[in-house]
Design an enzyme around this catalytic site. Structure first.
Site, short mmCIF file in Angstrom:
data_model
loop_
_atom_site.label_atom_id
_atom_site.label_comp_id
_atom_site.label_asym_id
_atom_site.label_seq_id
_atom_site.Cartn_x
_atom_site.Cartn_y
_atom_site.Cartn_z
N ASP A 67 0.80 -1.23 0.00
CA ASP A 67 0.00 0.00 0.00
C ASP A 67 0.84 1.28 0.00
O ASP A 67 2.06 1.23 0.15
CB ASP A 67 -0.96 -0.01 1.21
N ASN A 134 -7.72 -2.04 13.97
CA ASN A 134 -9.10 -2.42 13.62
C ASN A 134 -9.17 -3.70 12.78
O ASN A 134 -10.20 -4.01 12.21
CB ASN A 134 -9.81 -1.27 12.89
N HIS A 136 -7.34 -4.34 10.07
CA HIS A 136 -7.04 -4.21 8.64
C HIS A 136 -5.72 -4.89 8.28
O HIS A 136 -4.81 -4.99 9.09
CB HIS A 136 -7.08 -2.74 8.15
N GLU A 141 -9.59 -1.55 5.06
CA GLU A 141 -10.30 -1.10 6.25
C GLU A 141 -11.60 -1.88 6.43
O GLU A 141 -12.13 -2.48 5.48
CB GLU A 141 -10.63 0.39 6.09
C1 GLP Z 1 -0.53 0.63 8.44
C2 GLP Z 1 -0.28 -0.32 7.29
C3 GLP Z 1 -0.57 -1.75 7.67
C4 GLP Z 1 0.09 -2.08 8.98
C5 GLP Z 1 -0.47 -1.17 10.04
C6 GLP Z 1 0.06 -1.46 11.42
O1 GLP Z 1 -1.86 0.99 8.60
N1 GLP Z 1 -1.05 0.01 6.14
O2 GLP Z 1 -0.09 -2.60 6.65
O3 GLP Z 1 -0.15 -3.42 9.32
O4 GLP Z 1 -0.09 0.14 9.67
O5 GLP Z 1 1.19 -0.72 11.68
P1 GLP Z 1 2.09 -0.84 12.92
O6 GLP Z 1 2.94 -2.04 12.69
O7 GLP Z 1 2.88 0.42 12.92
O8 GLP Z 1 1.22 -1.00 14.12
#
Ligand code: GLP
Length: 251
Positions: A67, A134, A136, A141
Site C-alpha cells: 500500500d 481495527n 485491517h 479497512e
Molecule cells: C498501516 C499499514 C498496515 C500495517 C499497520 C500497522 O496501517 N497500512 O499494513 O499493518 O499500519 O502498523 P504498525 O505495525 O505500525 O502497528
C-alpha cells in the site's frame, strides 16, 4: 493457520525474517510481498544484517508492496516508498526496477492499472504482513465486502489517529490510500504474519479464535489461507484462545 508463540517481539521478528529468507534461499528470484509500519522494522533489520554477513543473497528478488498513502510523494518521509528505501532497499542494494510500490502522487487510475497488471501476472512467493488496530491488512479497512484487486480506500479516523504518531499532526495524515485487495494477499503462496502489542489483541483474537470470517475485520480472511504462519509473542498470545484448527508451536 500456524501460530508460533515466541518469548518476545525480537524473537518473532527474527523467526519471521528467517522464514522469508528461507524462501529466497530456495528460489533466488522470489517475489517478496512487503509491508510497512512499525511492526516489520526489525524483520528488515535482521534481513539487512543477514545480507551484510553473507547469509542471504537478495540480488535476484523482486518486491511488491501492499500500500501507499495517496498524496505523499516518494521523497516524503512518511510515504511507504521512503520507508522501504530507508529500512530495506538501499541497505540491501535492491534496484528500483525490481520494486513495485503504488505511487501516491501519480494518476490514481493509471497507478491502479499498473499495480494490478503486475499483481495479476506474478505470484508472490511470500507475503510479509501485520495488522492494524481495527483488523485491517494492508489498508483494507473494515467494510461490507472484501476487495480482490488494488483499489482506493478511505482511511478510518481510527487508522488515521493510530498512524498519526509518525506525523507532526493528525491533519497531515492522508485521508485515502491505495492498497492491494485481500484477494491479492490471499493469492500469495505463503504468508509470514507478525504482530505485537496489547493494542492488536482484539484484531488477533478475531484472526486466531473461533469465529466468523468477516469484512468488518479484514484480517479474518487469513483463516482461509493454506500456508499462513503467525508470529506472536507470549504477552499477547496468552490472552488468546486459538481455534482448534490453529497449529500451535511454542519456541
Ligand atoms: C498501516 C499499514 C498496515 C500495517 C499497520 C500497522 O496501517 N497500512 O499494513 O499493518 O499500519 O502498523 P504498525 O505495525 O505500525 O502497528
Amino acid at each position: 493457520m500456524k501460530l508460533v508463540i515466541t518469548k518476545n517481539y525480537a524473537q518473532s521478528a527474527k523467526l519471521c525474517s528467517e522464514m522469508i529468507m528461507d524462501v529466497v534461499r530456495e528460489k533466488r528470484d522470489s517475489l517478496l510481498g512487503l509491508a510497512t509500519g512499525s511492526t516489520p522494522i526489525q524483520v528488515y533489520d535482521y534481513m539487512v544484517k543477514a545480507v551484510k554477513e553473507g547469509n542471504v543473497d537478495f540480488s535476484g528478488i523482486s518486491t511488491i508492496n501492499l500500500d501507499e498513502y495517496i498524496g505523499l510523494s516518494n521523497s516524503n518521509h512518511n510515504s511507504y516508498f521512503y520507508f522501504m528505501k530507508k529500512f530495506f532497499f538501499d541497505k540491501c542494494g535492491i534496484k528500483q526496477g525490481k520494486v513495485m510500490i503504488p505511487n501516491g502522487t501519480a494518476d490514481v487510475n493509471m497507478e491502479l492499472e499498473r499495480m494490478n497488471n503486475y499483481a495479476n501476472s506474478h505470484q508472490i512467493d511470500v507475503q510479509l504482513l501485520s495488522v492494524g488496530v481495527n483488523g485491517h491488512i494492508g489498508f483494507n479497512e473494515p467494510s461490507d465486502r472484501f476487495y480482490d484487486q488494488y483499489h482506493i480506500v478511505n482511511l478510518t479516523e481510527q487508522t488515521r489517529k493510530s498512524n498519526s504518531r509518525l506525523f507532526t499532526s493528525i491533519e497531515e495524515v492522508p485521508r485515502s490510500a491505495i492498497t492491494m485487495g485481500v484477494g491479492g494477499i490471499m493469492r500469495a503462496k505463503k504468508i509470514a504474519f507478525l504482530a505485537t502489542g496489547e493494542e492488536k489483541l482484539n484484531a488477533m483474537k478475531a484472526i486466531l479464535e473461533k469465529g466468523d470470517v468477516t469484512p468488518e475485520k479484514q484480517g479474518t480472511i487469513l483463516k482461509f489461507h493454506p500456508d499462513c504462519t503467525v508470529f506472536l509473542d507470549y504477552a499477547v498470545a496468552e490472552k488468546i484462545t486459538p481455534a482448534d484448527y490453529v497449529e500451535i508451536h511454542r519456541v
